[in-house]
Write a protein that holds these residues in place. Structure first.
Motif, short mmCIF file in Angstrom:
data_model
loop_
_atom_site.label_atom_id
_atom_site.label_comp_id
_atom_site.label_asym_id
_atom_site.label_seq_id
_atom_site.Cartn_x
_atom_site.Cartn_y
_atom_site.Cartn_z
N GLU A 66 0.84 -1.21 0.00
CA GLU A 66 0.00 0.00 0.00
C GLU A 66 0.87 1.26 0.00
OE1 GLU A 66 -3.66 2.08 2.52
OE2 GLU A 66 -3.10 -0.02 2.89
N GLU A 67 1.93 1.27 0.80
CA GLU A 67 2.84 2.42 0.80
C GLU A 67 3.52 2.58 -0.55
OE1 GLU A 67 6.59 4.35 3.32
OE2 GLU A 67 5.67 2.47 4.00
N LEU A 68 3.88 1.45 -1.16
CA LEU A 68 4.53 1.50 -2.47
C LEU A 68 3.61 2.13 -3.50
CD1 LEU A 68 7.31 0.47 -3.65
CD2 LEU A 68 5.97 -1.40 -4.65
N TRP A 69 2.33 1.74 -3.47
CA TRP A 69 1.39 2.31 -4.44
C TRP A 69 1.26 3.81 -4.26
CZ3 TRP A 69 1.96 -0.81 -7.79
CH2 TRP A 69 1.53 -2.14 -7.82
N LYS A 70 1.34 4.29 -3.04
CA LYS A 70 1.23 5.73 -2.79
C LYS A 70 2.41 6.50 -3.36
CE LYS A 70 -1.66 5.15 1.32
NZ LYS A 70 -1.75 5.25 2.80
N LEU A 71 3.53 5.80 -3.57
CA LEU A 71 4.73 6.42 -4.14
C LEU A 71 4.82 6.25 -5.65
CD1 LEU A 71 7.26 5.18 -1.43
CD2 LEU A 71 6.54 7.55 -1.77
N THR A 72 3.88 5.49 -6.22
CA THR A 72 3.89 5.16 -7.65
C THR A 72 3.00 6.12 -8.42
OG1 THR A 72 4.20 2.82 -7.08
CG2 THR A 72 3.47 3.32 -9.31
N ASP A 73 3.49 6.62 -9.55
CA ASP A 73 2.71 7.56 -10.35
C ASP A 73 1.65 6.87 -11.20
OD1 ASP A 73 4.10 10.13 -9.75
OD2 ASP A 73 5.81 9.02 -10.54
N LEU A 74 1.99 5.69 -11.73
CA LEU A 74 1.08 4.98 -12.62
C LEU A 74 1.27 3.48 -12.46
CD1 LEU A 74 -0.94 4.98 -15.07
CD2 LEU A 74 1.08 4.93 -16.55
N VAL A 75 0.18 2.74 -12.39
CA VAL A 75 0.23 1.28 -12.32
C VAL A 75 -0.37 0.70 -13.59
CG1 VAL A 75 -0.48 -0.79 -11.07
CG2 VAL A 75 0.01 1.32 -9.81
N MET A 76 0.34 -0.24 -14.18
CA MET A 76 -0.22 -1.02 -15.29
C MET A 76 -0.65 -2.35 -14.69
SD MET A 76 2.34 -0.17 -18.47
CE MET A 76 3.78 -0.83 -17.64
N LEU A 77 -1.96 -2.51 -14.51
CA LEU A 77 -2.51 -3.68 -13.82
C LEU A 77 -2.88 -4.76 -14.83
CD1 LEU A 77 -3.46 -4.81 -11.06
CD2 LEU A 77 -5.71 -3.81 -11.57
N ASP A 78 -2.26 -5.92 -14.68
CA ASP A 78 -2.52 -7.05 -15.58
C ASP A 78 -3.67 -7.89 -15.03
OD1 ASP A 78 -0.25 -6.67 -17.43
OD2 ASP A 78 0.94 -7.06 -15.65
N ILE A 79 -4.81 -7.83 -15.67
CA ILE A 79 -5.93 -8.70 -15.32
C ILE A 79 -5.90 -9.87 -16.30
CG2 ILE A 79 -8.44 -8.93 -15.16
CD1 ILE A 79 -7.26 -7.21 -12.95
N LYS A 80 -5.63 -11.05 -15.79
CA LYS A 80 -5.44 -12.22 -16.67
C LYS A 80 -6.76 -12.77 -17.19
CE LYS A 80 -1.13 -11.84 -15.41
NZ LYS A 80 -0.10 -11.29 -16.30
N GLU A 81 -7.79 -12.73 -16.36
CA GLU A 81 -9.12 -13.21 -16.74
C GLU A 81 -10.12 -12.68 -15.72
OE1 GLU A 81 -11.81 -14.55 -17.70
OE2 GLU A 81 -11.46 -15.57 -19.60
N PHE A 82 -11.32 -12.31 -16.18
CA PHE A 82 -12.32 -11.82 -15.22
C PHE A 82 -13.04 -12.98 -14.53
CE2 PHE A 82 -16.25 -9.88 -13.75
CZ PHE A 82 -15.75 -8.75 -13.12
N ASN A 83 -13.21 -14.08 -15.23
CA ASN A 83 -13.81 -15.27 -14.63
C ASN A 83 -12.80 -15.92 -13.69
OD1 ASN A 83 -14.04 -18.38 -14.72
ND2 ASN A 83 -16.08 -17.71 -15.33
#
Length: 244
Positions: free
Chosen positions: A114-131
């Motif tokens: 959570e702390e790391l995300w607060k220091l990150t400008d942009l996240v590229m989130l890989d969603i492999k499958e919604f199911n």
């Protein structure tokens, strides 16, 4: 703290906005069937323990090439495996005014992440499958936390991109693409959706590791398959969708 680095790419153009200095980190909790970097899965592998300041100096040396959009991207592997060690590095990069992007599967969550995300400008989130069942087949893990991570980004006004790999017979089901679109269509922090084609560029790495590549009989996408998936997702995301 030292960081386990697998490799670097000096001028990446596919790992975030602008030109990027890409740092591939070691270790990942997923076992994706089509992983392009299977040599980064093991927690140690052939990585090198690296001082954070070395990465800072390298990033600063590339800064003249970044322009207004570029910066550093951490990929892997899964960067959040090493969240605790990355926090002081990210703080140093922020001091140097360098844009930080992280390519993540979103599957790990703790106070350090959570702390790391607060220091990150942009996240590229890989969603492999919604199911979820298909996600577990692809990765060996549930998609519950990745979806919670996306919800955290939305609730905390944290910009992110979504990446989705279209694998024939594995992740190209119409109902799942519709479900993905319906779930994320109203996310205000979701800036871009990348529809990525399935490729077999990492197969030789499996052979080198002595591992079986379990999707060896799966063909690459046909133009018709890509166009069909694009039409479904375009309905939900319009010009936010980018097809690679």
């Amino acid at each position: 703290m030292q960081i386990r680095v697998h490799s670097y790419e000096s001028m990446g153009t596919f790992d975030g906005p602008g030109l990027r200095y890409v740092v591939f980190l070691q270790g990942c909790p997923f076992r994706c069937l089509y992983c392009a970097n299977p040599d980064t899965i093991d927690a140690v592998g052939e990585s090198t323990l690296t001082d954070a300041e070395h990465i800072v100096k390298q990033a600063v040396s590339f800064k003249p090439f970044f322009g207004k959009r570029g910066g550093i991207t951490f990929s892997g592997g899964e960067p959040t495996v090493q969240a605790k060690a990355l926090i002081p590095l990210f703080k140093r990069l922020k001091e140097e005014g360098i844009h930080i992007c992280v390519d993540s599967n979103g599957a790990i969550w703790n106070n350090d992440v959570e702390e790391l995300w607060k220091l990150t400008d942009l996240v590229m989130l890989d969603i492999k499958e919604f199911n979820n069942d298909r996600h577990q087949y692809i990765t060996g893990r549930s998609n519950e936390q990745p979806l919670k991570t996306a919800a955290w980004f939305e609730a905390n006004n944290h910009p992110f991109w979504l990446r989705y790999v279209l694998v024939p017979g594995v992740s190209n089901f119409d109902e799942d693409l519709h479900a993905l679109g319906a779930h994320f269509k109203d996310y205000t922090q979701l800036q871009r959706i990348e529809l990525l084609p399935y490729h077999t560029l990492g197969v030789h790495k499996y052979e080198a590791l002595g591992w079986e590549y379990k999707l060896k009989d799966v063909p690459v996408n046909t133009p018709e398959q890509k166009q069909h998936a694009e039409e479904i997702l375009r309905h939900y995301f319009n010009d936010k969708l980018v097809v690679n």
